[in-house]
Design a protein around this motif. Structure first.
Motif, short mmCIF file in Angstrom:
data_model
loop_
_atom_site.label_atom_id
_atom_site.label_comp_id
_atom_site.label_asym_id
_atom_site.label_seq_id
_atom_site.Cartn_x
_atom_site.Cartn_y
_atom_site.Cartn_z
N ARG A 219 0.84 -1.19 0.00
CA ARG A 219 0.00 0.00 0.00
C ARG A 219 0.88 1.25 0.00
NH1 ARG A 219 -4.68 -1.60 4.48
NH2 ARG A 219 -5.57 -3.37 3.29
N PRO A 220 0.40 2.34 -0.59
CA PRO A 220 1.21 3.56 -0.67
C PRO A 220 1.73 4.05 0.68
CG PRO A 220 -0.68 3.74 -2.13
CD PRO A 220 -0.87 2.47 -1.34
N ARG A 221 0.94 3.93 1.74
CA ARG A 221 1.39 4.41 3.04
C ARG A 221 2.55 3.58 3.58
NH1 ARG A 221 -3.66 2.76 7.06
NH2 ARG A 221 -3.53 0.49 6.77
N VAL A 222 2.65 2.33 3.12
CA VAL A 222 3.79 1.49 3.50
C VAL A 222 5.00 1.86 2.66
CG1 VAL A 222 4.69 -0.87 3.53
CG2 VAL A 222 2.34 -0.43 4.26
N LEU A 223 4.82 2.00 1.35
CA LEU A 223 5.92 2.34 0.47
C LEU A 223 6.54 3.69 0.82
CD1 LEU A 223 4.43 1.18 -2.96
CD2 LEU A 223 6.21 0.05 -1.61
N SER A 224 5.72 4.62 1.29
CA SER A 224 6.23 5.96 1.61
C SER A 224 7.26 5.92 2.74
CB SER A 224 5.07 6.89 2.00
OG SER A 224 4.48 6.48 3.23
N LYS A 225 7.17 4.91 3.58
CA LYS A 225 8.12 4.79 4.70
C LYS A 225 9.42 4.11 4.28
CE LYS A 225 4.48 4.83 8.18
NZ LYS A 225 3.50 5.38 7.23
N MET A 226 9.46 3.61 3.05
CA MET A 226 10.67 2.96 2.55
C MET A 226 11.58 3.92 1.80
SD MET A 226 10.42 -0.27 3.41
CE MET A 226 11.59 -1.05 2.31
N ILE A 227 11.15 5.15 1.60
CA ILE A 227 11.89 6.10 0.78
C ILE A 227 13.19 6.53 1.44
CG2 ILE A 227 11.83 8.38 -0.28
CD1 ILE A 227 8.83 7.99 -0.70
N THR A 228 13.20 6.64 2.78
CA THR A 228 14.40 7.09 3.49
C THR A 228 14.84 6.02 4.50
OG1 THR A 228 13.35 8.11 5.44
CG2 THR A 228 13.39 9.40 3.38
N ALA B 198 11.47 4.07 14.49
CA ALA B 198 11.48 2.65 14.15
C ALA B 198 10.37 1.91 14.89
CB ALA B 198 12.83 2.03 14.48
N ALA B 199 10.20 2.22 16.19
CA ALA B 199 9.15 1.57 16.97
C ALA B 199 7.77 2.03 16.53
CB ALA B 199 9.36 1.86 18.45
N ALA B 200 7.64 3.32 16.16
CA ALA B 200 6.34 3.87 15.81
C ALA B 200 5.79 3.27 14.52
CB ALA B 200 6.44 5.39 15.68
N ILE B 201 6.67 2.94 13.57
CA ILE B 201 6.20 2.43 12.27
C ILE B 201 6.30 0.92 12.14
CG2 ILE B 201 6.91 4.60 11.16
CD1 ILE B 201 9.21 2.92 9.86
N ALA B 202 6.83 0.26 13.16
CA ALA B 202 7.12 -1.18 13.07
C ALA B 202 5.90 -2.00 12.66
CB ALA B 202 7.68 -1.68 14.39
N ALA B 203 4.78 -1.77 13.32
CA ALA B 203 3.59 -2.58 13.03
C ALA B 203 3.12 -2.38 11.60
CB ALA B 203 2.47 -2.22 14.00
N GLN B 204 3.05 -1.13 11.17
CA GLN B 204 2.54 -0.83 9.84
C GLN B 204 3.49 -1.26 8.74
OE1 GLN B 204 2.21 3.36 8.11
NE2 GLN B 204 0.10 2.97 8.75
N LEU B 205 4.80 -1.18 9.00
CA LEU B 205 5.78 -1.49 7.96
C LEU B 205 6.14 -2.97 7.91
CD1 LEU B 205 7.54 -0.19 5.78
CD2 LEU B 205 9.33 0.12 7.49
N TYR B 206 6.35 -3.60 9.06
CA TYR B 206 6.87 -4.96 9.09
C TYR B 206 5.83 -6.01 9.44
CZ TYR B 206 11.34 -2.56 9.00
OH TYR B 206 12.38 -1.76 8.65
#
Length: 274
Positions: free
Chosen positions: A135-144, A154-162
């Motif tokens: 999903r776009p909101r996941v891909l947006s966190k992979m840019i940097t 890292a802890a804040a996005i862990a659930a949504q990203l991984y």
């Protein structure tokens, strides 16, 4: 006795490449890591892997302890560099495991080196640009590479990203990405993004004749599970194992997945199940 990893620096094309070698018996397993991650990140998996299996890890140019390359690279040129690293170490035939971005490199290495790559393990990976995307909101966190630098982020996005185990234990992201990994330089991270741009393995997957083990998580926001099923259909000698975890399952479920990988690499070994 626990095998010891020897870390060395090789000069490849005039640039320093950091390599780790764990001695063992027989054919080595080469590990190709994900984007922004250095060779230390997979230590939990290596610790659980049969100690008799030799393991080779390396930092992609511009990441960890490897110098930035002079020019941008592609998966094809990176596969050539990996071949040069193996030449310098003195390894001819190897097995290759790639996770996420490293899975693309592993596929490229396998098709470029059909006689040098005996078996292939693809973990939480897909076919490149032509795939079922996150999903776009996941891909947006992979840019940097911010998640490798900022523990709170890292802890804040862990659930949504991984996904997977990190949904219930987001603090693990800080331990895995910060404590066990060096900071990912922005330029090196950008070069990895560029290296995969426009690349796809779809046209050549049927040409990969090596026995292949595909490992995929049921809750992987970055690489949806359907991608593993597509790869399984296109790879002529593949086996698919689906595990109940997320994108970092190779680390968070190392006690389960490492024995499965060892049994695949050495079929005579006792299997842990289907």
């Amino acid at each position: 006795m626990t095998p010891v990893d020897t870390v060395r620096e090789l000069r490849i094309n005039g640039r320093r490449v950091r390599v780790s070698v764990r001695a063992g018996e027989g054919r080595p397993l080469v590990l190709c890591n994900g984007i922004g991650a250095n060779l230390d990140l997979l230590q939990p998996f290596v610790d659980e892997l049969d100690p008799a299996i030799p393991v080779i890890r390396f930092d992609v140019p511009g990441i960890g302890g490897s110098e930035l390359p002079r020019l941008p690279y592609t998966f094809a040129t990176m596969a050539c560099l990996l071949g040069t690293v193996l030449d310098d170490i003195g390894c001819r035939e190897v097995d290759v495991l790639g996770i996420s971005w490293g899975g693309g490199l592993a596929q490229q290495f396998a098709v470029q080196n059909p006689r040098r790559c005996r078996r292939l393990v693809l973990v939480a990976t897909a076919t490149g640009m032509v795939m079922v995307p996150a999903r776009p909101r996941v891909l947006s966190k992979m840019i940097t590479p911010r998640r490798y630098r900022d523990p709170a982020y890292a802890a804040a996005i862990a659930a949504q990203l991984y996904g997977g185990r990190l949904r219930d234990e987001p603090e693990l992201a800080t331990e895995l990405l910060i404590r066990h990994a060096r900071m990912a330089p922005g330029r090196g991270y950008a070069l990895q993004l560029i290296g995969g741009a426009g690349w796809t393995s779809l046209p050549f997957l049927p040409l990969i004749r090596q026995p292949t083990l595909i490992l995929a998580g049921t809750d992987d926001p970055i690489i949806p599970l359907v991608n593993a099923r597509i790869m399984h259909r296109l790879l002529p000698h593949s086996t698919l194992h689906v595990y109940p975890d997320g994108h970092l399952g190779l680390i968070t479920r190392a006690d389960d997945l490492a024995p499965r990988v060892a049994a695949f690499l050495r079929p005579s070994a006792v299997s842990t199940g289907g």
